[in-house]
Design a protein around this motif. Structure first.
Motif, PDB file in Angstrom:
ATOM      1  N   PHE A 206       0.841  -1.200   0.000  1.00 14.02           N
ATOM      2  CA  PHE A 206       0.000   0.000   0.000  1.00 14.02           C
ATOM      3  C   PHE A 206       0.879   1.255   0.000  1.00 14.02           C
ATOM      4  O   PHE A 206       0.655   2.192  -0.775  1.00 14.02           O
ATOM      5  N   ALA A 207       1.889   1.271   0.869  1.00 14.29           N
ATOM      6  CA  ALA A 207       2.786   2.435   0.944  1.00 14.29           C
ATOM      7  C   ALA A 207       3.459   2.688  -0.405  1.00 14.29           C
ATOM      8  O   ALA A 207       3.535   3.815  -0.885  1.00 14.29           O
ATOM      9  N   ARG A 208       3.902   1.617  -1.036  1.00 21.74           N
ATOM     10  CA  ARG A 208       4.588   1.740  -2.330  1.00 21.74           C
ATOM     11  C   ARG A 208       3.643   2.271  -3.409  1.00 21.74           C
ATOM     12  O   ARG A 208       4.027   3.083  -4.244  1.00 21.74           O
ATOM     13  N   GLU A 209       2.388   1.826  -3.366  1.00 21.58           N
ATOM     14  CA  GLU A 209       1.432   2.171  -4.419  1.00 21.58           C
ATOM     15  C   GLU A 209       0.808   3.557  -4.244  1.00 21.58           C
ATOM     16  O   GLU A 209       0.589   4.284  -5.208  1.00 21.58           O
ATOM     17  N   VAL A 210       0.533   3.942  -2.992  1.00 25.28           N
ATOM     18  CA  VAL A 210      -0.307   5.120  -2.753  1.00 25.28           C
ATOM     19  C   VAL A 210       0.471   6.338  -2.258  1.00 25.28           C
ATOM     20  O   VAL A 210       0.126   7.469  -2.570  1.00 25.28           O
ATOM     21  N   ALA A 211       1.532   6.113  -1.472  1.00 19.92           N
ATOM     22  CA  ALA A 211       2.246   7.252  -0.868  1.00 19.92           C
ATOM     23  C   ALA A 211       2.990   8.061  -1.913  1.00 19.92           C
ATOM     24  O   ALA A 211       3.542   7.508  -2.862  1.00 19.92           O
ATOM     25  N   GLU A 212       2.986   9.370  -1.713  1.00 19.70           N
ATOM     26  CA  GLU A 212       3.873  10.217  -2.509  1.00 19.70           C
ATOM     27  C   GLU A 212       5.249  10.274  -1.850  1.00 19.70           C
ATOM     28  O   GLU A 212       6.263  10.342  -2.516  1.00 19.70           O
ATOM     29  N   ARG A 213       5.227  10.257  -0.515  1.00 24.19           N
ATOM     30  CA  ARG A 213       6.491  10.179   0.209  1.00 24.19           C
ATOM     31  C   ARG A 213       6.329   9.188   1.358  1.00 24.19           C
ATOM     32  O   ARG A 213       5.242   8.999   1.891  1.00 24.19           O
ATOM     33  N   ILE A 214       7.458   8.593   1.728  1.00 24.97           N
ATOM     34  CA  ILE A 214       7.475   7.642   2.838  1.00 24.97           C
ATOM     35  C   ILE A 214       8.491   8.130   3.868  1.00 24.97           C
ATOM     36  O   ILE A 214       9.590   8.571   3.517  1.00 24.97           O
ATOM     37  N   VAL A 215       8.065   8.105   5.120  1.00 32.15           N
ATOM     38  CA  VAL A 215       8.923   8.474   6.247  1.00 32.15           C
ATOM     39  C   VAL A 215       9.295   7.183   6.968  1.00 32.15           C
ATOM     40  O   VAL A 215       8.412   6.431   7.393  1.00 32.15           O
ATOM     41  N   PHE A 216      10.596   6.909   7.087  1.00 32.03           N
ATOM     42  CA  PHE A 216      11.042   5.738   7.845  1.00 32.03           C
ATOM     43  C   PHE A 216      11.583   6.207   9.191  1.00 32.03           C
ATOM     44  O   PHE A 216      12.486   7.036   9.258  1.00 32.03           O
ATOM     45  N   MET A 217      10.979   5.680  10.276  1.00 33.33           N
ATOM     46  CA  MET A 217      11.382   6.068  11.627  1.00 33.33           C
ATOM     47  C   MET A 217      12.037   4.895  12.356  1.00 33.33           C
ATOM     48  O   MET A 217      11.692   3.739  12.128  1.00 33.33           O
TER      49      MET A 217
END
Length: 248
Positions: A206-217
């Motif tokens: 889902f993150a790969r398909e929908v996000a414009e940006r991803i935050v890794f914490m």
């Protein structure tokens, strides 16, 4: 980033517990633009949910500032309840009122908080139920619904307040695997319509398909921010590489 595009701006946010010995969020700064979908990923205990819950002050920061649509909501003089109306929140557990029908769950806040007319609110609720393929469940009670149905109701209940921002805190992690897709489909539709969204998720697809940006914490800090391609195809930090090796 252009300031009038920014919907949420977090500056040097800190959240400490246990006499400052536990740093749940440790000097985090990030911006989310209007209409942008940002997914927050990372291992358990990395501060993802604390960050998300801070965005509408369900967690009170120890230090730092959060601006929503240009207003510093960490200012003690601010009416936070007024600003929370701009933000819909969907939790891991559905938080529906068990003693109310689906329709009542959806209409109680707009009627009581926004003082909207019952007829208007009912019509909007039924239209939203139609949209998530649950029009026939308006008079059902939460215990008559599957987990996936409850979570879809939780999403449309949040949308009843006509928010400008939707915050999702691991919305699929309490669901059986076969119910995850029906909830993610509703979220994908919202993203396509241009809703500003911050999503804490374990669903990497889902993150790969929908996000414009991803935050890794990790450990209360933001380790990397980038496009899905940056994060999944070219992870820079060893910590992110290690995390992806375990979850992909």
């Amino acid at each position: 980033m252009n300031d009038d595009k920014v919907m949420i701006r977090v500056e040097h946010l800190k959240k400490y517990y246990n006499d400052h010995t536990i740093h749940a969020i440790d000097d985090v700064s990030v911006e989310i633009d209007k209409g942008e979908v940002v997914c927050i990923i990372g291992p358990s205990g990395s501060g993802k949910s604390t960050l998300l819950r801070s965005l509408n002050l369900l967690e009170m920061p120890t230090a730092g500032h959060i601006f929503v649509d240009g207003v510093d909501i960490t200012d003690p003089k601010i009416d936070i309840n007024l600003h929370r109306q701009k933000m819909g929140m969907v939790f891991q557990h559905f938080n529906l009122f068990p003693n109310m029908t689906v329709l009542k769950n959806m209409t109680i806040a707009p009627e009581k908080v926004l003082k909207e007319a019952k007829q208007e609110v009912d019509a909007r609720a039924r239209a939203l139920l139609e949209r998530v393929n649950l029009a026939d469940r308006a008079d059902a009670y939460p215990d008559q619904l599957s987990g996936g149905q409850k979570q879809r109701i939780a999403i449309v209940r949040a949308l009843m307040m006509q928010p400008e921002i939707m915050l999702f805190d691991e919305p699929t992690s309490a669901l059986d695997p076969e119910m995850v897709g029906e909830v993610l489909d509703v979220m994908k539709d919202l993203a396509k319509e241009g809703m500003t969204m911050a999503v804490v998720t374990h669903e990497m697809g889902f993150a790969r398909e929908v996000a414009e940006r991803i935050v890794f914490m990790d450990a209360g800090k933001i380790v990397e921010i980038g496009s899905p391609e940056d994060i999944f195809e070219n992870p820079k930090s060893e910590r992110l590489q290690d995390f992806l090796a375990k979850v992909l």
